[in-house]
Design an enzyme around this catalytic site. Structure first.
Site, PDB file in Angstrom:
ATOM      1  N   GLY A  36       0.840  -1.064   0.302  1.00 20.79           N
ATOM      2  CA  GLY A  36       0.014  -0.078  -0.349  1.00 20.79           C
ATOM      3  C   GLY A  36       1.086   1.112   0.478  1.00 20.79           C
ATOM      4  N   SER A  76      -2.205 -11.585  -3.505  1.00 23.76           N
ATOM      5  CA  SER A  76      -3.449 -11.759  -4.763  1.00 23.76           C
ATOM      6  C   SER A  76      -2.624 -11.933  -5.828  1.00 23.76           C
ATOM      7  CB  SER A  76      -4.536 -10.469  -4.637  1.00 23.76           C
ATOM      8  OG  SER A  76      -3.654  -9.260  -4.932  1.00 23.76           O
ATOM      9  N   TYR A 140      -4.230 -19.539  -3.637  1.00 24.97           N
ATOM     10  CA  TYR A 140      -4.525 -18.047  -3.450  1.00 24.97           C
ATOM     11  C   TYR A 140      -6.398 -18.446  -3.640  1.00 24.97           C
ATOM     12  CZ  TYR A 140      -6.941 -13.450  -4.554  1.00 24.97           C
ATOM     13  OH  TYR A 140      -7.806 -12.829  -4.327  1.00 24.97           O
ATOM     14  N   ASN A 169     -13.372  -9.053 -11.846  1.00 25.52           N
ATOM     15  CA  ASN A 169     -12.091  -7.923 -11.909  1.00 25.52           C
ATOM     16  C   ASN A 169     -12.074  -6.652 -12.042  1.00 25.52           C
ATOM     17  OD1 ASN A 169     -11.747 -10.546 -13.612  1.00 25.52           O
ATOM     18  ND2 ASN A 169     -10.355  -9.857 -14.692  1.00 25.52           N
ATOM     19  N   ARG A 281      -2.208 -19.376 -22.671  1.00 27.58           N
ATOM     20  CA  ARG A 281      -2.168 -19.330 -21.008  1.00 27.58           C
ATOM     21  C   ARG A 281      -2.667 -20.179 -20.124  1.00 27.58           C
ATOM     22  NH1 ARG A 281      -1.585 -13.693 -17.791  1.00 27.58           N
ATOM     23  NH2 ARG A 281      -4.159 -13.886 -18.093  1.00 27.58           N
TER      24      ARG A 281
END
Length: 324
Positions: A36, A76, A140, A169, A281
């Site tokens: 952050g 994340s 995750y 998203n 991917r």
């Protein structure tokens, strides 16, 4: 309400602080500043600490007479979670447990958790509802699902009022450009496109052109970060009167392909971006779109910024002159 925003110096957390302050709530941000930014905490006090600093967390809860905790602090990155799962279970599960125990000791009974669509794994339907099978395919997603299960148990055993909000998203930025998305490294498509347009030396590819979608590229559900913040605000009001554990999926319910996002970025910046194509991917589903029907009906929540052009334009307003 006195609200502790854990991860309040991060991307979504800082927008939550802005939303809460605008609605008249008193905000305290707790963040260890590992990812952050101190400059992002412009609304409310900042407490610099990690969740494993249990005495600091407990003192913060008591001193500020916190009514609700919103938890945004998590590792994340899917790829990183595959390489270092211990870190993800430590930060995302163990630290959350420490926070929940401190809340119980301090008498704080309401908790709102930032979860993810990664708990569902490979989609089995065009739009994902809350009852979609939860079968994560990476550490995750596993770590987030573990916390959801913990919250269900805590609600039953201790009377915790717990709400988990599963994002798809997150994108966009404060329309006034005061805060925005700033990650290192940056892995998300929209900021990578815009940072490249702003002059950064970032490689960007379109992975796969042969998916069973309208243009052959992956389709994803992009939701404006301000709409996410409003959903949390509504969830907080809902949780005040509704005991137990509640879960909601958050998205626009509108899928945009990677090629459509690239075109939106080109419209925002006013120049062609010339993004090369690459192979698929591993692990990328063709389509990942939320059904937010439950959130719309129960939380009285409707995304206001569901245009991909609006989302990208607000993000560009930040990335062309970032403050941090």
């Amino acid at each position: 309400m006195n609200v502790l925003v854990v991860g309040g110096a991060g991307y979504i957390g800082s927008h939550m602080c802005l939303c809460l302050a605008t609605a008249g709530h008193r905000v305290v941000a707790l963040d260890n500043l590992s990812t952050g930014h101190r400059e992002a905490v412009q609304w409310g006090e900042l407490v610099v600490a990690s969740l494993d600093e249990t005495s600091v967390v407990a003192e913060t809860l008591r001193r500020h007479e916190i009514d609700v905790v919103m938890h945004f602090a998590a590792c994340s990155l899917v790829g990183e979670s595959m390489q270092d799962p211990y870190r993800y279970y430590q930060n995302n599960v163990s630290s959350t447990l420490s926070l929940l125990m401190a809340m119980r000791d301090a008498g704080v009974a309401q908790f709102i958790f930032s979860s993810t669509a990664a708990i569902f794994g490979d989609p089995q339907s065009d739009q994902i509802e809350e009852n979609h099978p939860r079968q994560p395919i990476n550490p995750y997603g596993n770590s987030k699902l573990a916390v959801e299960m913990l919250l269900q148990d805590a609600a039953q055993a201790y009377g915790l009022r717990a709400t988990t909000l599963r994002y798809f998203n997150a994108a966009g930025a404060d329309p006034q450009g005061r805060i925005g998305e700033s990650h290192t490294p940056e892995t998300h498509l929209i900021p990578r496109l815009l940072r490249r347009a702003a002059g950064e030396d970032l490689s960007v590819q379109i992975f796969g052109t042969d998916y069973p979608t309208r243009d052959g590229s992956c389709v994803r559900d992009y939701i404006h970060v301000n709409d996410l913040a409003v959903a949390h605000l509504n969830a907080m009001e809902h949780g005040r009167s509704q005991p137990g554990f509640h879960c909601f999926n958050l998205g626009n319910g509108i899928g945009h392909s990677v090629l459509e996002v690239v075109k939106a970025a080109e419209r925002a910046v006013g120049v062609p971006l010339d993004i090369p194509f690459g192979p698929r991917r591993a692990g990328d589903p063709a389509t990942l779109v939320a059904s937010s029907r439950k959130a719309r009906e129960i939380l009285d929540w409707t995304p206001r910024h569901d245009s991909i052009d609006r989302i990208v334009a607000d993000a560009w307003n930040w990335h062309r002159r970032p403050a941090f």
